[in-house]
Design a protein around this motif. Structure first.
Motif, PDB file in Angstrom:
ATOM      1  N   THR A  42       0.996  -1.586   0.059  1.00 21.13           N
ATOM      2  CA  THR A  42      -0.323   0.428   0.263  1.00 21.13           C
ATOM      3  C   THR A  42       0.865   1.246   0.420  1.00 21.13           C
ATOM      4  OG1 THR A  42      -2.116  -0.774   0.680  1.00 21.13           O
ATOM      5  CG2 THR A  42      -1.605   1.641   1.442  1.00 21.13           C
ATOM      6  N   MET A  43       1.914   0.987   1.268  1.00 18.02           N
ATOM      7  CA  MET A  43       2.908   2.189   1.055  1.00 18.02           C
ATOM      8  C   MET A  43       3.174   2.669  -0.430  1.00 18.02           C
ATOM      9  SD  MET A  43       4.378   1.802   4.519  1.00 18.02           S
ATOM     10  CE  MET A  43       5.126   3.573   4.870  1.00 18.02           C
ATOM     11  N   ARG A  44       4.290   1.196  -0.986  1.00 24.57           N
ATOM     12  CA  ARG A  44       4.521   1.877  -2.226  1.00 24.57           C
ATOM     13  C   ARG A  44       3.941   2.254  -3.069  1.00 24.57           C
ATOM     14  NH1 ARG A  44       6.341  -3.568  -1.350  1.00 24.57           N
ATOM     15  NH2 ARG A  44       4.511  -4.387  -2.141  1.00 24.57           N
ATOM     16  N   LEU A  45       2.444   1.518  -3.143  1.00 25.99           N
ATOM     17  CA  LEU A  45       1.859   2.365  -4.583  1.00 25.99           C
ATOM     18  C   LEU A  45       1.472   3.776  -4.212  1.00 25.99           C
ATOM     19  CD1 LEU A  45      -1.090  -0.154  -5.476  1.00 25.99           C
ATOM     20  CD2 LEU A  45       0.240   0.840  -6.391  1.00 25.99           C
ATOM     21  N   LEU A  46       1.320   3.968  -2.896  1.00 21.02           N
ATOM     22  CA  LEU A  46       0.764   5.521  -2.467  1.00 21.02           C
ATOM     23  C   LEU A  46       2.076   6.677  -3.207  1.00 21.02           C
ATOM     24  CD1 LEU A  46      -1.182   4.981   0.827  1.00 21.02           C
ATOM     25  CD2 LEU A  46      -1.766   5.834  -1.175  1.00 21.02           C
ATOM     26  N   ASP A  47       3.093   5.788  -2.435  1.00 24.41           N
ATOM     27  CA  ASP A  47       4.292   6.667  -2.658  1.00 24.41           C
ATOM     28  C   ASP A  47       4.952   7.163  -4.524  1.00 24.41           C
ATOM     29  OD1 ASP A  47       5.414   6.705  -0.390  1.00 24.41           O
ATOM     30  OD2 ASP A  47       6.543   5.334  -0.481  1.00 24.41           O
ATOM     31  N   ALA A  48       3.759   5.903  -5.560  1.00 23.89           N
ATOM     32  CA  ALA A  48       4.407   6.257  -6.856  1.00 23.89           C
ATOM     33  C   ALA A  48       2.970   6.602  -7.574  1.00 23.89           C
ATOM     34  CB  ALA A  48       4.664   4.814  -7.418  1.00 23.89           C
ATOM     35  N   GLU A  49       1.802   6.938  -7.067  1.00 29.23           N
ATOM     36  CA  GLU A  49       0.302   6.727  -7.839  1.00 29.23           C
ATOM     37  C   GLU A  49      -0.291   7.907  -6.653  1.00 29.23           C
ATOM     38  OE1 GLU A  49      -1.408   4.114  -9.119  1.00 29.23           O
ATOM     39  OE2 GLU A  49       0.478   2.722  -9.387  1.00 29.23           O
ATOM     40  N   GLY A  50       0.232   8.174  -5.865  1.00 27.07           N
ATOM     41  CA  GLY A  50      -0.675   9.309  -4.800  1.00 27.07           C
ATOM     42  C   GLY A  50      -1.886   8.396  -4.176  1.00 27.07           C
ATOM     43  N   LEU A  51      -3.155   9.388  -3.512  1.00 28.11           N
ATOM     44  CA  LEU A  51      -3.815   8.948  -3.145  1.00 28.11           C
ATOM     45  C   LEU A  51      -4.953   8.487  -3.752  1.00 28.11           C
ATOM     46  CD1 LEU A  51      -4.780  11.504   0.641  1.00 28.11           C
ATOM     47  CD2 LEU A  51      -4.684   8.301   0.304  1.00 28.11           C
ATOM     48  N   SER A  52      -4.968   9.542  -5.502  1.00 20.88           N
ATOM     49  CA  SER A  52      -5.715   9.863  -5.968  1.00 20.88           C
ATOM     50  C   SER A  52      -5.650   8.184  -7.078  1.00 20.88           C
ATOM     51  CB  SER A  52      -6.283  11.174  -6.708  1.00 20.88           C
ATOM     52  OG  SER A  52      -5.143  10.597  -7.554  1.00 20.88           O
ATOM     53  N   GLY A  53      -4.421   7.157  -6.998  1.00 19.88           N
ATOM     54  CA  GLY A  53      -4.228   6.566  -7.556  1.00 19.88           C
ATOM     55  C   GLY A  53      -5.032   5.291  -7.260  1.00 19.88           C
ATOM     56  N   PHE A  54      -4.699   5.544  -5.673  1.00 20.26           N
ATOM     57  CA  PHE A  54      -4.755   3.899  -4.927  1.00 20.26           C
ATOM     58  C   PHE A  54      -6.480   3.618  -4.639  1.00 20.26           C
ATOM     59  CE2 PHE A  54      -5.385   1.971  -1.591  1.00 20.26           C
ATOM     60  CZ  PHE A  54      -4.577   1.079  -0.745  1.00 20.26           C
ATOM     61  N   SER A  55      -6.231   2.747  -4.853  1.00 19.97           N
ATOM     62  CA  SER A  55      -7.222   1.220  -5.248  1.00 19.97           C
ATOM     63  C   SER A  55      -7.246   0.575  -4.432  1.00 19.97           C
ATOM     64  CB  SER A  55      -8.382   1.612  -6.203  1.00 19.97           C
ATOM     65  OG  SER A  55      -7.905   0.426  -7.220  1.00 19.97           O
ATOM     66  N   MET A  56      -8.512  -0.396  -4.256  1.00 18.65           N
ATOM     67  CA  MET A  56      -7.805  -2.412  -3.796  1.00 18.65           C
ATOM     68  C   MET A  56      -7.913  -2.662  -4.024  1.00 18.65           C
ATOM     69  SD  MET A  56      -8.010  -1.375  -0.397  1.00 18.65           S
ATOM     70  CE  MET A  56      -8.624  -3.368   0.695  1.00 18.65           C
ATOM     71  N   ARG A  57      -8.468  -2.698  -5.704  1.00 18.37           N
ATOM     72  CA  ARG A  57      -8.372  -3.063  -6.693  1.00 18.37           C
ATOM     73  C   ARG A  57      -7.171  -2.894  -7.353  1.00 18.37           C
ATOM     74  NH1 ARG A  57     -12.248  -5.353 -10.064  1.00 18.37           N
ATOM     75  NH2 ARG A  57     -13.849  -4.865  -9.336  1.00 18.37           N
ATOM     76  N   ARG A  58      -6.235  -2.023  -7.000  1.00 21.80           N
ATOM     77  CA  ARG A  58      -5.204  -1.660  -8.053  1.00 21.80           C
ATOM     78  C   ARG A  58      -4.472  -2.518  -6.851  1.00 21.80           C
ATOM     79  NH1 ARG A  58      -0.850  -1.763  -9.963  1.00 21.80           N
ATOM     80  NH2 ARG A  58       0.649  -0.406 -10.548  1.00 21.80           N
ATOM     81  N   LEU A  59      -4.235  -2.255  -5.423  1.00 27.76           N
ATOM     82  CA  LEU A  59      -3.423  -3.093  -4.222  1.00 27.76           C
ATOM     83  C   LEU A  59      -3.101  -4.652  -4.601  1.00 27.76           C
ATOM     84  CD1 LEU A  59      -1.802  -3.202  -1.780  1.00 27.76           C
ATOM     85  CD2 LEU A  59      -3.857  -3.244  -0.585  1.00 27.76           C
ATOM     86  N   ALA A  60      -4.791  -5.624  -4.990  1.00 29.99           N
ATOM     87  CA  ALA A  60      -4.574  -6.904  -5.333  1.00 29.99           C
ATOM     88  C   ALA A  60      -3.985  -7.026  -6.390  1.00 29.99           C
ATOM     89  CB  ALA A  60      -6.294  -6.905  -5.305  1.00 29.99           C
ATOM     90  N   ARG A 132       8.987  12.514   2.187  1.00 28.14           N
ATOM     91  CA  ARG A 132       9.029  10.530   2.071  1.00 28.14           C
ATOM     92  C   ARG A 132       7.807  10.185   0.898  1.00 28.14           C
ATOM     93  NH1 ARG A 132      12.721   9.690   5.370  1.00 28.14           N
ATOM     94  NH2 ARG A 132      11.308   8.665   6.601  1.00 28.14           N
ATOM     95  N   HIS A 133       6.485  10.407   2.344  1.00 30.21           N
ATOM     96  CA  HIS A 133       5.267   9.982   1.575  1.00 30.21           C
ATOM     97  C   HIS A 133       4.698  11.690   1.397  1.00 30.21           C
ATOM     98  CE1 HIS A 133       7.545   6.226   2.688  1.00 30.21           C
ATOM     99  NE2 HIS A 133       6.800   7.029   4.237  1.00 30.21           N
ATOM    100  N   PRO A 134       4.449  11.531   0.239  1.00 24.81           N
ATOM    101  CA  PRO A 134       3.661  13.103  -0.046  1.00 24.81           C
ATOM    102  C   PRO A 134       2.305  12.705   1.030  1.00 24.81           C
ATOM    103  CG  PRO A 134       4.748  12.849  -1.578  1.00 24.81           C
ATOM    104  CD  PRO A 134       5.260  11.915  -1.136  1.00 24.81           C
ATOM    105  N   TRP A 135       1.672  11.806   0.291  1.00 28.86           N
ATOM    106  CA  TRP A 135       0.186  11.402   1.039  1.00 28.86           C
ATOM    107  C   TRP A 135      -0.180  11.187   1.903  1.00 28.86           C
ATOM    108  CZ3 TRP A 135       0.754   7.125   3.989  1.00 28.86           C
ATOM    109  CH2 TRP A 135       1.856   6.254   4.043  1.00 28.86           C
TER     110      TRP A 135
END
Length: 260
Positions: A42-60, A132-135
Motif C-alpha cells: 500500500t505504501m509503495r503504491l501511495l508513494d508512486a501514484e498518490g491517494l488519487s491513484g490508489f484503490s483496493m483493486r489496484r493493490l490486489a 518521503r510520503h507525500p500522501w
C-alpha cells in the motif's frame, strides 16, 4: 468531505475495531499474504501514484491476488490507509532518552541530552517522513492517528517538551507550534517535489525557471532580493537553512516562555 462521512470514518477506526483480521464466511486464508505485506505494498503504491491513484483493486493487482484476499486481512480501505499512516509514523527515529521503557523494564529513562537537540531531531525526522510520503499529510487530517507508532511518537515528543522545563499546561501548545510548522513546511516541500517530477525537471531547474520569468517584473524586485539574500546554492540548501532557522525561532520562543 461531508461532516457525517468524517464522523462515521472516525468511529470505524481500525484502532477502535474489535475485528483485527476480518474474515468472510467460507473464505480460505490466502497463502503467502499477511497484513505486513499488504501495508508495505500500500505504501509503495501511495508513494508512486498518490491517494488519487490508489484503490483496493489496484493493490490486489500489485500483490497478485484478488481484492477479496486483501479484505481477509483488512475490513475497509479506510482501515488500510490508517495502517499505512501508522507504518509511516513508525519510520521516525525517536530520541532514545525520550522513549518510554517497555512494560516490565526499569522505568528510569536514560540521562537526557539537551531537550533542544531532541526537539530538533523529532522535527527533522517528522519533516523527512512527510517529504518521503507525500500522501501522509492528507491522511493526518482525516484519521484519528492513534496507532501504536503515532502514540509512541506523541509520548516521546511530550517527554522531550517536559525536559524543557515548561509547565504541563503549556506543553501541548508548544508542541502544536512545532507540529504545525513542520507539517506545513514538509507538506509544501513534498508538493513542490511532486510538481517537479510531473514537469520532468529537477527542483533547481524549476526554481530558476520561475525566477527567470519574474526577473524583469518590478513588483518582484523586493521578493527577489529577499530570495537572493537567504543564501544557499541549491533549493535543498536554501530550504534546509530556512527550516533550521525557523525551528531555532520556535525553540527560542519556548525558552523565553519557560523563564517567565
Amino acid at each position: 468531505m461531508a461532516t457525517g462521512s468524517r464522523v462515521t470514518r472516525q468511529r470505524s477506526s481500525v484502532w477502535l475495531s474489535e475485528r483485527r483480521t476480518p474474515r468472510r464466511k467460507g473464505d480460505q486464508q490466502p497463502v503467502g499474504l499477511d497484513r505486513v505485506k499488504i501495508v508495505a505494498a500500500t505504501m509503495r503504491l501511495l508513494d508512486a501514484e498518490g491517494l488519487s491513484g490508489f484503490s483496493m483493486r489496484r493493490l490486489a493487482a500489485e500483490l497478485g491476488v484478488t481484492a477479496m484476499s486483501v479484505y481477509w486481512y483488512v475490513e475497509t480501505k479506510d482501515h488500510l490507509l490508517e495502517l499505512a499512516l501508522d507504518a509511516a509514523m513508525g519510520e521516525i527515529a525517536l530520541p532514545m532518552e525520550a522513549v518510554r521503557p517497555a512494560e516490565g523494564c526499569a522505568d528510569t529513562l536514560a540521562e537526557p541530552r539537551d531537550w533542544r537537540e531532541q526537539l530538533r531531531q523529532l522535527a527533522s525526522e517528522y519533516r523527512q517522513v512527510l517529504v518521503r510520503h507525500p500522501w501522509l499529510s492528507a491522511l493526518l487530517g482525516e484519521y484519528l492517528n492513534i496507532g501504536p507508532n503515532s502514540m509512541t511518537f506523541s509520548n516521546a515528543a511530550q517527554a522531550v517538551m517536559r525536559n524543557s522545563g515548561l509547565p504541563d499546561d503549556k506543553i501541548t501548545s508548544a508542541l502544536a507550534l512545532v507540529y504545525q510548522f513542520v507539517y506545513g513546511f514538509g507538506t509544501n516541500e513534498a508538493r513542490f517535489a511532486a510538481r517537479c517530477r510531473a514537469a520532468g525537471l529537477s527542483q533547481d531547474e524549476l526554481f530558476h525557471d520561475v525566477m527567470n520569468l519574474v526577473e524583469d517584473r518590478p513588483e518582484f524586485d523586493e521578493p527577489r532580493q529577499i530570495m537572493e539574500a537567504r543564501g544557499g546554492d541549491t533549493v535543498e540548501e536554501m530550504r534546509d537553512r530556512e527550516f533550521t532557522f525557523a525551528l531555532d525561532l520556535a525553540i527560542a520562543g519556548i525558552e523565553a516562555l519557560r523563564t517567565q
